[in-house]
Design a protein around this motif. Structure first.
Motif, mmCIF file in Angstrom:
data_model
loop_
_atom_site.group_PDB
_atom_site.id
_atom_site.type_symbol
_atom_site.label_atom_id
_atom_site.label_comp_id
_atom_site.label_asym_id
_atom_site.label_seq_id
_atom_site.Cartn_x
_atom_site.Cartn_y
_atom_site.Cartn_z
ATOM 1 N N ASP A 1 113.705 31.026 46.675
ATOM 2 C CA ASP A 1 112.841 31.680 45.682
ATOM 3 C C ASP A 1 111.492 32.091 46.271
ATOM 4 O O ASP A 1 110.820 32.978 45.733
ATOM 5 N N LEU A 2 111.068 31.452 47.356
ATOM 6 C CA LEU A 2 109.748 31.723 47.927
ATOM 7 C C LEU A 2 109.624 33.161 48.425
ATOM 8 O O LEU A 2 108.518 33.713 48.461
ATOM 9 N N GLY A 3 110.743 33.749 48.813
ATOM 10 C CA GLY A 3 110.703 35.123 49.298
ATOM 11 C C GLY A 3 110.262 36.119 48.237
ATOM 12 O O GLY A 3 109.833 37.231 48.563
ATOM 13 N N ASN A 4 110.340 35.714 46.957
ATOM 14 C CA ASN A 4 109.950 36.595 45.855
ATOM 15 C C ASN A 4 108.557 36.296 45.320
ATOM 16 O O ASN A 4 108.111 36.926 44.362
ATOM 17 N N VAL A 5 107.877 35.317 45.919
ATOM 18 C CA VAL A 5 106.537 34.922 45.449
ATOM 19 C C VAL A 5 105.481 35.633 46.290
ATOM 20 O O VAL A 5 105.489 35.508 47.521
ATOM 21 N N PRO A 6 104.560 36.371 45.659
ATOM 22 C CA PRO A 6 103.555 37.124 46.424
ATOM 23 C C PRO A 6 102.646 36.272 47.292
ATOM 24 O O PRO A 6 102.277 36.675 48.396
ATOM 25 N N ASN A 7 102.280 35.087 46.785
ATOM 26 C CA ASN A 7 101.325 34.256 47.521
ATOM 27 C C ASN A 7 101.756 32.790 47.481
ATOM 28 O O ASN A 7 101.834 32.182 46.418
ATOM 29 N N VAL A 8 102.038 32.245 48.681
ATOM 30 C CA VAL A 8 102.455 30.853 48.811
ATOM 31 C C VAL A 8 101.407 30.118 49.642
ATOM 32 O O VAL A 8 101.038 30.570 50.731
#
Length: 341
Positions: free
Chosen positions: A294-301
């Motif tokens: 799911d992290l690939g779809n989060v703008p800012n990690v």
């Protein structure tokens, strides 16, 4: 052409040493205030006699005050500390380390705070402050922030201020967490963040790890599905990175799974995934909440982890996880260990 700091290093090297010493005193007072001289001397690793001289000078310059309850920074002391910190970072090579780590880990940004949280526990508070500083520009109206649990995330929560978020900002737990210490659960941390910043929060009251049957059953519940939808729609993810065996013990991992983690030579953990030194996943806990994909779809990690003992875990995680949207907030101890190769 050399800059002013390079010239100072060459012509008046002891001046820079004196500035660094005063910076260390001011910075330590900020995190420990009100603090007595003996406690401060122990924290800085210097004698009370040497510290007394520095404290008296800083007090005479109206940068700190001395009361019966201990020493505290004045308003002027706080104001000078911010630009002084940037200067010290350049002098000590932290700025260069940030660039080097950014290239090595192939992440969006790296922020390094001075010190080593393994040796000085209050450095974890500095990590928290740096994380807040890094995230703040990305907080807008209706921003959803997904947060994991852990002691480092708890430190981040403690540094939030009312001006960090808007009333419509929403904090959500990135994963379930029943079974962990209450103060370190993602639900508790989200609640603290919302309370301190005047924002909103939601909870996810499910165990951190479940069987396949329980997972399939729970995720069909309307209330759980609603929170899960918010989690996977997060604009920001804030998480820690753990040592594999420390996290396995904290989760009361079964003997069978502990053997898998040990046999696979795992060194790092995040989101229930255990990584070896090459970033390969050697074990995955069945968790309800955010998954690594799911992290690939989060703008800012934003990943927050410090202490020289975490270096292997940090390196392993970034070899195995999506990196392009990630910012690492770490400390000098971990950074130096990482750059040793």
């Amino acid at each position: 052409m050399p800059n002013i700091i390079d010239i100072q290093k060459r012509l008046v090297p002891d001046l820079l040493e004196k500035i660094q010493l005063k910076y260390q005193v001011l910075r330590s007072v900020r995190f420990l205030q009100p603090v007595g001289r003996r406690s401060l001397a122990q924290s800085l690793g210097m004698t009370e006699r040497v510290l007394r001289k520095e404290v008296e000078q800083l007090n005479a310059q109206d940068l700190l005050t001395i009361h019966s309850s201990g020493m505290s920074l004045t308003r002027e002391g706080m104001e000078i500390l911010i630009p002084l910190e940037r200067m010290i970072n350049e002098i000590s090579g932290i700025t260069l380390m940030e660039h080097s780590l950014k290239e090595m880990l192939k992440v969006k940004e790296v922020m390094i705070v001075p010190g080593d949280s393994d040796d000085s526990p209050w450095v974890k508070e500095e990590l928290g402050r740096a994380a807040i500083q890094s995230m703040k520009p990305y907080i807008g109206t209706d921003t959803i922030v997904a947060v994991t649990g852990g002691t480092t995330m708890s430190a981040v929560a403690g540094m939030l201020t009312p001006d960090f978020a808007t009333p419509e900002t929403l904090f959500v737990p990135a994963r379930g967490g029943i079974g962990e210490d209450v103060q370190n659960q993602a639900n508790t941390i989200c609640s603290t963040m919302a309370m301190k910043s005047g924002a909103k929060h939601r909870v996810l009251y499910v165990p951190d790890q479940v069987s396949r049957e329980v997972y399939e059953s729970i995720t069909k519940e309307p209330a759980i599905k609603e929170v899960m939808s918010l989690i996977t729609s997060a604009d920001i993810v804030l998480h820690g990175i753990g040592d594999a065996f420390t996290m396995a013990k904290r989760r009361h991992t079964t003997e069978e799974h502990f053997h898998t983690i040990s046999h696979g030579q795992a060194v790092g953990e995040a989101f229930g995934y255990y990584f070896d030194v090459e970033g390969n996943i050697v074990h995955k806990v069945k968790t309800i909440g955010l998954q690594l994909k799911d992290l690939g779809n989060v703008p800012n990690v934003f990943a927050v982890a410090g202490g020289h003992s975490k270096a292997q875990a940090i390196r392993a995680y970034f070899k195995g996880a999506p990196q392009t949207s990630s910012t690492l907030i770490t400390d000098e101890g971990a950074a130096k260990e990482l750059l040793k190769g």
